[in-house]
Write a protein that holds these residues in place. Sequence first.
Motif, short mmCIF file in Angstrom:
data_model
loop_
_atom_site.label_atom_id
_atom_site.label_comp_id
_atom_site.label_asym_id
_atom_site.label_seq_id
_atom_site.Cartn_x
_atom_site.Cartn_y
_atom_site.Cartn_z
N SER A 146 -22.77 51.67 -18.61
CA SER A 146 -22.75 50.21 -18.60
C SER A 146 -24.03 49.65 -19.23
CB SER A 146 -22.60 49.70 -17.17
OG SER A 146 -22.69 48.31 -17.12
N SER A 147 -25.16 50.26 -18.93
CA SER A 147 -26.43 49.82 -19.53
C SER A 147 -26.43 50.04 -21.04
CB SER A 147 -27.60 50.58 -18.90
OG SER A 147 -27.68 50.33 -17.53
N TYR A 148 -25.93 51.18 -21.46
CA TYR A 148 -25.83 51.45 -22.91
C TYR A 148 -24.95 50.40 -23.58
CZ TYR A 148 -28.17 55.95 -23.59
OH TYR A 148 -29.10 56.94 -23.73
N LEU A 149 -23.82 50.08 -22.96
CA LEU A 149 -22.91 49.10 -23.56
C LEU A 149 -23.55 47.72 -23.67
CD1 LEU A 149 -19.54 50.19 -21.90
CD2 LEU A 149 -20.21 50.44 -24.30
N LYS A 150 -24.34 47.34 -22.67
CA LYS A 150 -25.04 46.05 -22.74
C LYS A 150 -26.07 46.05 -23.86
CE LYS A 150 -24.33 44.97 -17.88
NZ LYS A 150 -24.91 44.96 -16.55
N LEU A 151 -26.82 47.15 -23.98
CA LEU A 151 -27.81 47.25 -25.07
C LEU A 151 -27.13 47.25 -26.43
CD1 LEU A 151 -30.34 49.86 -23.65
CD2 LEU A 151 -30.82 47.49 -24.25
N ILE A 152 -26.01 47.96 -26.52
CA ILE A 152 -25.26 48.00 -27.79
C ILE A 152 -24.79 46.60 -28.16
CG2 ILE A 152 -23.08 48.80 -28.79
CD1 ILE A 152 -23.61 51.48 -27.29
N ASP A 153 -24.30 45.86 -27.18
CA ASP A 153 -23.84 44.49 -27.44
C ASP A 153 -25.00 43.61 -27.92
OD1 ASP A 153 -21.77 42.56 -27.51
OD2 ASP A 153 -22.55 41.71 -25.64
N LYS A 173 -25.91 44.67 -31.49
CA LYS A 173 -24.85 44.29 -32.42
C LYS A 173 -24.92 42.80 -32.73
CE LYS A 173 -19.86 44.57 -33.06
NZ LYS A 173 -18.60 44.95 -32.45
N ASN A 174 -25.11 41.99 -31.71
CA ASN A 174 -25.22 40.55 -31.91
C ASN A 174 -26.51 40.17 -32.61
OD1 ASN A 174 -22.74 40.13 -30.69
ND2 ASN A 174 -23.64 39.80 -28.67
N GLY A 175 -27.56 40.98 -32.44
CA GLY A 175 -28.83 40.71 -33.10
C GLY A 175 -28.87 41.16 -34.54
N GLY A 176 -27.89 41.94 -34.97
CA GLY A 176 -27.82 42.37 -36.36
C GLY A 176 -28.67 43.59 -36.70
N ASP A 177 -29.18 44.29 -35.69
CA ASP A 177 -30.00 45.47 -35.93
C ASP A 177 -29.10 46.70 -36.00
OD1 ASP A 177 -31.98 47.32 -36.16
OD2 ASP A 177 -32.90 46.95 -34.20
N GLU A 178 -28.65 46.99 -37.21
CA GLU A 178 -27.66 48.07 -37.40
C GLU A 178 -28.23 49.45 -37.05
OE1 GLU A 178 -24.70 49.85 -40.83
OE2 GLU A 178 -25.76 47.98 -41.19
N ALA A 179 -29.48 49.71 -37.38
CA ALA A 179 -30.07 51.02 -37.11
C ALA A 179 -30.14 51.27 -35.60
CB ALA A 179 -31.46 51.11 -37.73
N TYR A 227 -28.33 49.79 -33.32
CA TYR A 227 -26.94 49.83 -32.86
C TYR A 227 -26.37 51.25 -33.02
CZ TYR A 227 -21.88 48.99 -33.05
OH TYR A 227 -20.53 49.06 -32.86
N ASN A 228 -26.53 51.82 -34.22
CA ASN A 228 -26.01 53.18 -34.47
C ASN A 228 -26.71 54.21 -33.60
OD1 ASN A 228 -24.18 52.28 -36.36
ND2 ASN A 228 -25.52 52.67 -38.10
N LEU A 229 -28.02 54.07 -33.42
CA LEU A 229 -28.77 55.00 -32.58
C LEU A 229 -28.29 54.94 -31.13
CD1 LEU A 229 -31.15 57.01 -32.31
CD2 LEU A 229 -32.57 55.03 -31.77
N LEU A 230 -28.08 53.74 -30.62
CA LEU A 230 -27.62 53.61 -29.24
C LEU A 230 -26.21 54.17 -29.06
CD1 LEU A 230 -28.97 50.06 -28.36
CD2 LEU A 230 -29.57 52.21 -27.22
N ILE A 231 -25.36 53.95 -30.03
CA ILE A 231 -24.00 54.51 -29.91
C ILE A 231 -24.06 56.04 -29.93
CG2 ILE A 231 -21.83 54.81 -31.17
CD1 ILE A 231 -21.68 51.92 -31.57
N ARG A 232 -24.88 56.61 -30.82
CA ARG A 232 -25.00 58.08 -30.85
C ARG A 232 -25.52 58.61 -29.52
NH1 ARG A 232 -27.23 57.02 -36.12
NH2 ARG A 232 -25.67 57.51 -37.68
N LYS A 233 -26.54 57.95 -28.98
CA LYS A 233 -27.10 58.41 -27.70
C LYS A 233 -26.07 58.29 -26.58
CE LYS A 233 -31.23 59.44 -29.06
NZ LYS A 233 -31.69 60.81 -29.08
N MET A 234 -25.33 57.18 -26.55
CA MET A 234 -24.32 57.01 -25.51
C MET A 234 -23.23 58.07 -25.65
SD MET A 234 -21.82 53.79 -24.60
CE MET A 234 -20.78 54.06 -26.01
N ARG A 235 -22.80 58.33 -26.88
CA ARG A 235 -21.77 59.35 -27.10
C ARG A 235 -22.28 60.74 -26.73
NH1 ARG A 235 -17.11 56.69 -27.05
NH2 ARG A 235 -17.04 55.09 -28.62
N ASP A 236 -23.56 61.01 -26.97
CA ASP A 236 -24.13 62.29 -26.54
C ASP A 236 -24.08 62.42 -25.02
OD1 ASP A 236 -24.64 63.10 -29.13
OD2 ASP A 236 -26.75 62.49 -29.10
N VAL A 237 -24.38 61.34 -24.31
CA VAL A 237 -24.30 61.35 -22.85
C VAL A 237 -22.86 61.58 -22.41
CG1 VAL A 237 -24.56 59.92 -20.78
CG2 VAL A 237 -26.37 59.95 -22.50
#
Length: 135
Positions: A16-23, A26-32, A34-44
């Motif tokens: 849930s924390s990862y999803l909030k950070l990802i959101d 994503k809304n802030g436009g920081d693609e790098a 965003y991708n890093l957080l998704i990779r880390k969440m998927r690794d978890v």
Amino acid sequence: MRFNEEKNGLYKKLISSYLKLIDLTKNGGDEASYNLLIRKMRDVQTARKKEIFLNSGSIDDYFNWRGNQFLKWFCEYGLNPFKGLSNCFKAIVLFAFIYFFFYSDWDKINRLFLVNKVSAAINYFSSNKKIEDIY
């Protein structure tokens, strides 16, 4: 049993924390980020699927875990589709290489046959003859 419930609750809070950070990223436009957080969440999530498989031993859980590992290697969880295309192209070239150099008894096509067909095509395109004349 209580330990497993506590662990499951902590896991859900972490995701849930990862999803909030990802959101937020994503809304802030920081693609790098965003991708890093998704990779880390998927690794978890992949590590969690491994733990579930080791506890249950189910074949479905095994394929869920290994499927996530494959997606990480193949296309970085869908974040890099060109890596997926590159891996597909590499597989095609590998099998074409194997097919070209290893004779197959059932189809009677070998390297000499392919070279002859290529030279026939070159003769056709380099001359003014009709295709019936070449065959």
